[in-house]
Design a protein around this motif. Structure first.
Motif, mmCIF file in Angstrom:
data_model
loop_
_atom_site.group_PDB
_atom_site.id
_atom_site.type_symbol
_atom_site.label_atom_id
_atom_site.label_comp_id
_atom_site.label_asym_id
_atom_site.label_seq_id
_atom_site.Cartn_x
_atom_site.Cartn_y
_atom_site.Cartn_z
ATOM 1 N N PHE A 74 0.813 -1.215 0.000
ATOM 2 C CA PHE A 74 0.000 0.000 0.000
ATOM 3 C C PHE A 74 0.848 1.267 0.000
ATOM 4 N N ASP A 75 0.279 2.294 -0.601
ATOM 5 C CA ASP A 75 0.717 3.668 -0.400
ATOM 6 C C ASP A 75 -0.191 4.217 0.692
ATOM 7 N N ALA A 76 0.355 4.428 1.883
ATOM 8 C CA ALA A 76 -0.464 4.695 3.068
ATOM 9 C C ALA A 76 -0.450 6.163 3.454
ATOM 10 N N GLN A 77 -1.603 6.617 3.921
ATOM 11 C CA GLN A 77 -1.786 7.955 4.478
ATOM 12 C C GLN A 77 -2.143 7.818 5.946
ATOM 13 N N LEU A 78 -1.384 8.497 6.817
ATOM 14 C CA LEU A 78 -1.652 8.438 8.250
ATOM 15 C C LEU A 78 -2.705 9.486 8.621
ATOM 16 N N ALA A 79 -3.668 9.080 9.442
ATOM 17 C CA ALA A 79 -4.698 9.996 9.932
ATOM 18 C C ALA A 79 -4.580 10.084 11.450
ATOM 19 N N ASP A 80 -4.274 11.254 11.971
ATOM 20 C CA ASP A 80 -4.146 11.453 13.411
ATOM 21 C C ASP A 80 -5.547 11.621 13.999
ATOM 22 N N VAL A 81 -6.048 10.562 14.621
ATOM 23 C CA VAL A 81 -7.388 10.588 15.222
ATOM 24 C C VAL A 81 -7.276 10.187 16.697
ATOM 25 N N ARG A 82 -6.331 10.786 17.396
ATOM 26 C CA ARG A 82 -6.128 10.504 18.810
ATOM 27 C C ARG A 82 -7.173 11.267 19.622
ATOM 28 N N LEU A 83 -8.308 10.628 19.770
ATOM 29 C CA LEU A 83 -9.468 11.207 20.429
ATOM 30 C C LEU A 83 -9.663 10.554 21.786
ATOM 31 N N PRO A 97 -8.654 14.052 1.402
ATOM 32 C CA PRO A 97 -8.293 12.863 0.618
ATOM 33 C C PRO A 97 -7.036 13.082 -0.214
ATOM 34 N N THR A 98 -6.284 12.000 -0.386
ATOM 35 C CA THR A 98 -5.059 12.022 -1.175
ATOM 36 C C THR A 98 -5.122 10.890 -2.194
ATOM 37 N N ASP A 99 -4.015 10.680 -2.887
ATOM 38 C CA ASP A 99 -3.950 9.582 -3.852
ATOM 39 C C ASP A 99 -3.484 8.277 -3.211
ATOM 40 N N ALA A 100 -3.395 8.228 -1.870
ATOM 41 C CA ALA A 100 -3.036 6.986 -1.180
ATOM 42 C C ALA A 100 -4.152 5.958 -1.357
ATOM 43 N N ASP A 101 -3.810 4.672 -1.134
ATOM 44 C CA ASP A 101 -4.838 3.631 -1.234
ATOM 45 C C ASP A 101 -5.136 2.962 0.104
ATOM 46 N N LEU A 102 -4.479 3.417 1.192
ATOM 47 C CA LEU A 102 -4.750 2.910 2.535
ATOM 48 C C LEU A 102 -4.756 4.082 3.495
ATOM 49 N N LEU A 103 -5.836 4.212 4.266
ATOM 50 C CA LEU A 103 -5.896 5.219 5.317
ATOM 51 C C LEU A 103 -5.646 4.525 6.650
ATOM 52 N N VAL A 104 -4.617 4.976 7.368
ATOM 53 C CA VAL A 104 -4.192 4.350 8.618
ATOM 54 C C VAL A 104 -4.613 5.245 9.781
ATOM 55 N N LEU A 105 -5.504 4.741 10.616
ATOM 56 C CA LEU A 105 -6.053 5.503 11.731
ATOM 57 C C LEU A 105 -5.138 5.390 12.942
ATOM 58 N N HIS A 106 -4.527 6.509 13.306
ATOM 59 C CA HIS A 106 -3.640 6.556 14.477
ATOM 60 C C HIS A 106 -4.467 7.028 15.667
ATOM 61 N N THR A 107 -5.024 6.068 16.410
ATOM 62 C CA THR A 107 -5.826 6.409 17.584
ATOM 63 C C THR A 107 -4.991 6.558 18.842
ATOM 64 N N THR A 115 -4.697 -4.565 28.110
ATOM 65 C CA THR A 115 -5.411 -4.073 29.293
ATOM 66 C C THR A 115 -6.904 -3.977 28.984
ATOM 67 N N ASP A 116 -7.719 -3.864 30.036
ATOM 68 C CA ASP A 116 -9.152 -3.676 29.842
ATOM 69 C C ASP A 116 -9.451 -2.383 29.092
ATOM 70 N N ARG A 117 -8.586 -1.396 29.254
ATOM 71 C CA ARG A 117 -8.761 -0.093 28.600
ATOM 72 C C ARG A 117 -8.723 -0.220 27.079
ATOM 73 N N SER A 118 -8.099 -1.252 26.571
ATOM 74 C CA SER A 118 -7.966 -1.398 25.118
ATOM 75 C C SER A 118 -9.315 -1.479 24.421
ATOM 76 N N ARG A 119 -10.358 -1.907 25.143
ATOM 77 C CA ARG A 119 -11.687 -2.017 24.530
ATOM 78 C C ARG A 119 -12.344 -0.659 24.295
ATOM 79 N N ASP A 120 -11.803 0.382 24.922
ATOM 80 C CA ASP A 120 -12.455 1.696 24.885
ATOM 81 C C ASP A 120 -11.888 2.612 23.801
ATOM 82 N N HIS A 121 -11.430 2.026 22.721
ATOM 83 C CA HIS A 121 -10.792 2.784 21.645
ATOM 84 C C HIS A 121 -11.801 3.623 20.850
#
Length: 213
Positions: A74-83, A97-107, A115-121
């Motif tokens: 993939f040509d990947a585009q990073l998306a900063d979605v640290r919410l 949007p860009t010409d990438a073919d994969l959007l990678v969600l950086h949460t 951890t139990d916290r991992s479920r709360d993404h």
């Protein structure tokens, strides 16, 4: 050129999605007794860092064997979605949007792995998933799922089921989950993430990011 391993190690007792098979990595043959070593692996197709094929949630969806090998580069585009915890990722939270073919969600939720916290993404809304399809993206995340993961902190107003999965996989897109270490990467990079040679609904992958020339 630099490479970064974005994959979780496969280990006995590692975290899995609720209800998925437990992971076992156990000795089968011992060098002293048998003159060689063999390790027995037992795990589900969605163990650790993995790819979802459309057949994961779509009754008539394609299995991994349908996709040419080149699909998994993939040509990947990073998306900063640290919410915040259990926050919906809307279209407004996604980059132009860009010409990438994969959007990678950086949460950032890979920090809570095991951890139990991992479920709360944070999770992708159905509308945001449809937006990804409209712009030609496959989708990856560093969280357990692109949809909300069931857990004790789930809100009454959260979507249930697999709305984002249906929007993406139903359109023939691929979904990668449980990436790690995205904070090391620039906004654009290449990602090679090949499944095992198994014609199934998903597979663990070795996800490797490549940056630079």
């Amino acid at each position: 050129m630099a490479t970064f391993d974005l994959s979780r190690s496969v280990e006995s007792g590692m975290q899995t999605y609720p209800g998925d098979p437990p992971v076992r990595v156990e000795p089968h043959a011992d060098f002293d007794a048998d003159g060689y070593r063999v390790t027995a692996l037992a795990m589900g197709t969605h163990t650790g860092t993995h790819v979802d094929a459309p057949s994961h949630t779509e009754e008539d969806g394609a299995t991994l064997g349908v996709f040419p090998l080149d699909t998994f580069r993939f040509d990947a585009q990073l998306a900063d979605v640290r919410l915040g915890a259990r926050a919906p990722i809307s279209v407004a939270a996604l980059p132009d949007p860009t010409d990438a073919d994969l959007l990678v969600l950086h949460t950032g939720w890979d920090d809570h792995w095991g951890t139990d916290r991992s479920r709360d993404h944070p999770f992708l809304t159905r509308e945001a998933a449809a937006w990804c399809v409209d712009h030609g993206y496959h989708v990856a995340t560093d969280a357990l799922s692109v949809d909300p993961t069931p857990g004790p902190n789930a809100g009454a107003d959260e979507p249930t089921g697999f709305e984002a999965h249906h929007a993406l996989l139903g359109a023939g897109r691929l979904v990668y989950e449980n990436l790690r270490g995205l904070d090391r990467l620039p906004s654009r990079f290449r990602l090679h993430a090949y499944p095992l040679a198994v014609d199934a609904d998903g597979s663990p992958v070795r996800a490797v990011a490549i940056t630079g020339e």
